[in-house]
Design a protein around this motif. Structure first.
Motif, PDB file in Angstrom:
ATOM      1  N   LEU A   6       0.886  -1.165   0.000  1.00 53.47           N
ATOM      2  CA  LEU A   6       0.000   0.000   0.000  1.00 53.47           C
ATOM      3  C   LEU A   6       0.921   1.212   0.000  1.00 53.47           C
ATOM      4  CD1 LEU A   6      -2.776   1.264   0.032  1.00 53.47           C
ATOM      5  CD2 LEU A   6      -2.751   1.170   2.531  1.00 53.47           C
ATOM      6  N   LEU A  27      -2.415  -0.513  -4.342  1.00 56.40           N
ATOM      7  CA  LEU A  27      -2.767  -1.529  -3.347  1.00 56.40           C
ATOM      8  C   LEU A  27      -2.578  -2.903  -3.976  1.00 56.40           C
ATOM      9  CD1 LEU A  27      -4.062  -2.557  -0.676  1.00 56.40           C
ATOM     10  CD2 LEU A  27      -6.294  -2.308  -1.811  1.00 56.40           C
ATOM     11  N   SER A  36     -12.024  -3.793   4.835  1.00 54.14           N
ATOM     12  CA  SER A  36     -11.586  -2.569   5.509  1.00 54.14           C
ATOM     13  C   SER A  36     -12.751  -1.591   5.530  1.00 54.14           C
ATOM     14  CB  SER A  36     -10.380  -1.944   4.800  1.00 54.14           C
ATOM     15  OG  SER A  36     -10.786  -1.209   3.666  1.00 54.14           O
ATOM     16  N   ILE A  39      -9.728   3.355   2.278  1.00 53.76           N
ATOM     17  CA  ILE A  39      -8.331   3.760   2.096  1.00 53.76           C
ATOM     18  C   ILE A  39      -8.287   5.285   2.131  1.00 53.76           C
ATOM     19  CG2 ILE A  39      -6.369   3.791   0.515  1.00 53.76           C
ATOM     20  CD1 ILE A  39      -7.347   1.110  -0.569  1.00 53.76           C
ATOM     21  N   HIS A  97     -11.702  -5.605  -0.543  1.00 56.27           N
ATOM     22  CA  HIS A  97     -10.592  -5.434  -1.482  1.00 56.27           C
ATOM     23  C   HIS A  97     -10.207  -6.820  -1.988  1.00 56.27           C
ATOM     24  CE1 HIS A  97     -10.083  -1.296  -0.023  1.00 56.27           C
ATOM     25  NE2 HIS A  97     -10.242  -1.805   1.195  1.00 56.27           N
ATOM     26  N   VAL A 144      -0.718   7.650   3.383  1.00 55.19           N
ATOM     27  CA  VAL A 144      -1.752   6.734   2.928  1.00 55.19           C
ATOM     28  C   VAL A 144      -1.887   5.598   3.934  1.00 55.19           C
ATOM     29  CG1 VAL A 144      -0.185   5.307   1.535  1.00 55.19           C
ATOM     30  CG2 VAL A 144      -2.619   5.424   0.946  1.00 55.19           C
ATOM     31  N   MET A 146      -4.976   2.385   5.578  1.00 60.55           N
ATOM     32  CA  MET A 146      -6.237   1.652   5.467  1.00 60.55           C
ATOM     33  C   MET A 146      -6.901   1.602   6.838  1.00 60.55           C
ATOM     34  SD  MET A 146      -6.716  -2.234   4.019  1.00 60.55           S
ATOM     35  CE  MET A 146      -6.195  -1.770   2.375  1.00 60.55           C
TER      36      MET A 146
END
Length: 365
Positions: A6, A27, A36, A39, A97, A144, A146
Motif C-alpha cells: 500500500l 494496493l 476494511s 483507504i 478489497h 496513505v 487503510m
C-alpha cells in the motif's frame, strides 16, 4: 490474506503553493480478499523545533571536585496544514478489497500560500561546555493508510517539498539601499589600569539594494574610519542565516554561516579607507525565502551579510557589523523552477521530546 503493498506515488516530489499534487496509490492484496472501512490519503504539514541546552556546573565534595552537566530540552511544534481524503470507502462502511493489484489516482489542490519546507541544525555542543543546539524543520508529507477495525493500518508516508512564493516586487524594502554601522573604542593594553581608551573605530557597510534571489551576487562597499591607532590587518565578509526558533520555555537564534567567506587580504592603516567586495547568495535548497515565505509561528529565518574587521592587538580586537538582506523566489510573479532532484533536507527528521528533561553526568577532575 494480507496487504503486500500500500504505497503512494506522487507524479513529482516538489511543488509550489496553488499547484495540484497528482499521483496514484497502489494496493496489492495477496492470497484472498480483505475487508476494511476504506483507504485514506492525507496531506499534512507542520513545523517542529527542538532546543537542547547544556549547562556545566562545578561541584565540590569532601574529597574531590567534579563537573555537573545538565541537559534540558525545549521542544515545540505547530500544525500548518491538514487535508484529509478517502480514495475508497468512507472510514465507516465495510469495503471488500479483492486479491490482486488496484490503482487509485488522486489529486490534491494546494492552498495559494504555504510556508516553505525547511531543515536546519546548528553546531553541536562540546560535551564539557555550556551552550545550546537548535534543530528546526518544516515538513510536508503524503500519508496513505487503510482503516481496519476503526484503526489506521498499513500506513506509509512520502515527503513532499514545498517552495514558498516570495515575490521581491511586492516587498518595498527590497529596492532600498542596505546600510549598517558599528563603532568601537579600544583599551590600550599598556594602560588598561588607567582606563585609557583609543579614538573611535567606525565600520560601515553599504549595498545598493536589499532584495536578492538565490545565485545572485551581492556587491557591497565597506567604509573604515579608523582613529584608534590600530592597524586593521584584514576585513572579512560572510553570508549569514539567522534562524529564530521558539521552543516551549526558551527561544534561541541560531547563526549559521552559508557559502564561502570573502577576505580583503590587505591591511588598513589610514584613517579613511574603503574596500569593495562581492558575495554570492547560495542556491535554492541551501537558502530559503526570508521568513520562510511567512506564516510560521515558531521558526523565522532572516539573512545578513556580516562584515568583520580584524585589528591587531591583545584581547578581542574585532569589530563586526551586519546588514540585512531579503531573499525571495522571483521578481514580478514568475516562479523559479524547482530542481528536478529532491533536496537533501527532505530526508531529515528528528525525534521530538514530550517534556523537558534533565540528565546528570559527573566528570571527575
Amino acid at each position: 490474506m494480507s496487504v503486500e503493498i500500500l504505497d503512494v506515488i506522487p507524479d513529482k516530489l516538489e511543488y509550489w503553493p496553488g499547484e495540484t499534487i497528482t499521483g496514484k496509490v497502489i494496493l496489492k492484496v495477496k492470497n484472498s480478499s480483505i475487508q476494511s472501512q476504506g483507504i485514506f490519503l492525507n496531506f499534512k504539514g507542520g513545523a517542529t523545533v527542538e532546543i537542547m541546552e547544556q549547562v556545566r556546573r562545578m561541584q565540590s565534595g569532601n574529597r574531590r571536585s567534579s563537573t555537573l552537566i545538565e541537559h534540558y530540552a525545549y521542544p515545540n511544534s505547530e500544525n500548518l496544514l491538514s487535508i484529509t481524503n478517502f480514495l475508497a470507502g468512507d472510514g465507516r462502511t465495510s469495503l471488500t478489497h479483492r486479491e490482486g493489484d488496484t490503482t487509485y489516482p488522486f489529486s490534491i489542490q494546494l492552498p495559494s500560500h504555504l510556508v516553505s519546507s525547511y531543515y536546519r541544525i546548528s553546531a553541536p555542543i562540546h560535551y564539557r561546555d555550556s551552550g545550546t543546539q537548535c534543530k528546526g524543520q518544516v515538513l510536508y508529507y503524503l500519508e496513505v493508510g487503510m482503516m481496519m477495525a476503526g484503526m489506521a493500518a498499513h500506513v506509509s508516508q512520502k515527503t513532499i517539498a514545498i517552495h514558498a512564493h516570495l515575490d521581491l516586487t511586492t516587498v518595498p524594502e527590497t529596492t532600498q539601499a542596505g546600510e549598517a554601522e558599528a563603532t568601537k573604542t579600544f583599551c590600550n593594553c599598556w594602560s588598561c589600569c588607567f582606563g585609557c581608551q583609543s579614538g573611535p573605530f567606525i565600520l560601515k557597510v553599504r549595498t545598493d539594494k536589499r532584495g536578492y534571489l538565490p545565485g545572485e551576487t551581492i556587491a557591497f562597499e565597506v567604509e573604515v574610519r579608523n582613529e584608534s591607532g590600530r592597524i586593521i590587518r584584514e576585513i572579512s565578509a560572510q553570508f549569514i542565516e539567522a534562524a529564530t526558533m521558539v521552543g516551549q520555555g526558551k527561544t534561541e537564534c541560531a547563526i549559521i554561516p552559508l557559502g564561502e567567506m570573502v577576505v580583503s587580504n590587505q591591511e588598513f592603516r589610514a584613517e579613511d579607507e574603503n574596500w569593495r567586495g562581492e558575495l554570492v547568495v547560495p542556491m535554492e535548497g541551501t537558502v530559503y525565502p526570508s521568513k520562510l515565505g511567512g506564516g510560521c509561528g515558531i521558526i523565522s529565518v532572516e539573512y545578513f551579510i556580516k562584515i568583520v574587521a580584524h585589528a591587531n592587538g591583545c584581547g578581542n580586537q574585532d569589530l563586526e557589523v551586519s546588514s540585512s538582506v531579503i531573499i525571495g523566489t522571483c521578481r514580478g510573479g514568475a516562479s523559479r523552477v524547482p530542481s528536478a532532484k529532491i533536496k537533501s533536507y527532505l530526508k531529515c527528521k528528528f525525534n521530538r521530546h514530550s517534556s523537558t528533561f534533565i540528565q546528570y553526568f559527573l566528570i571527575n577532575k
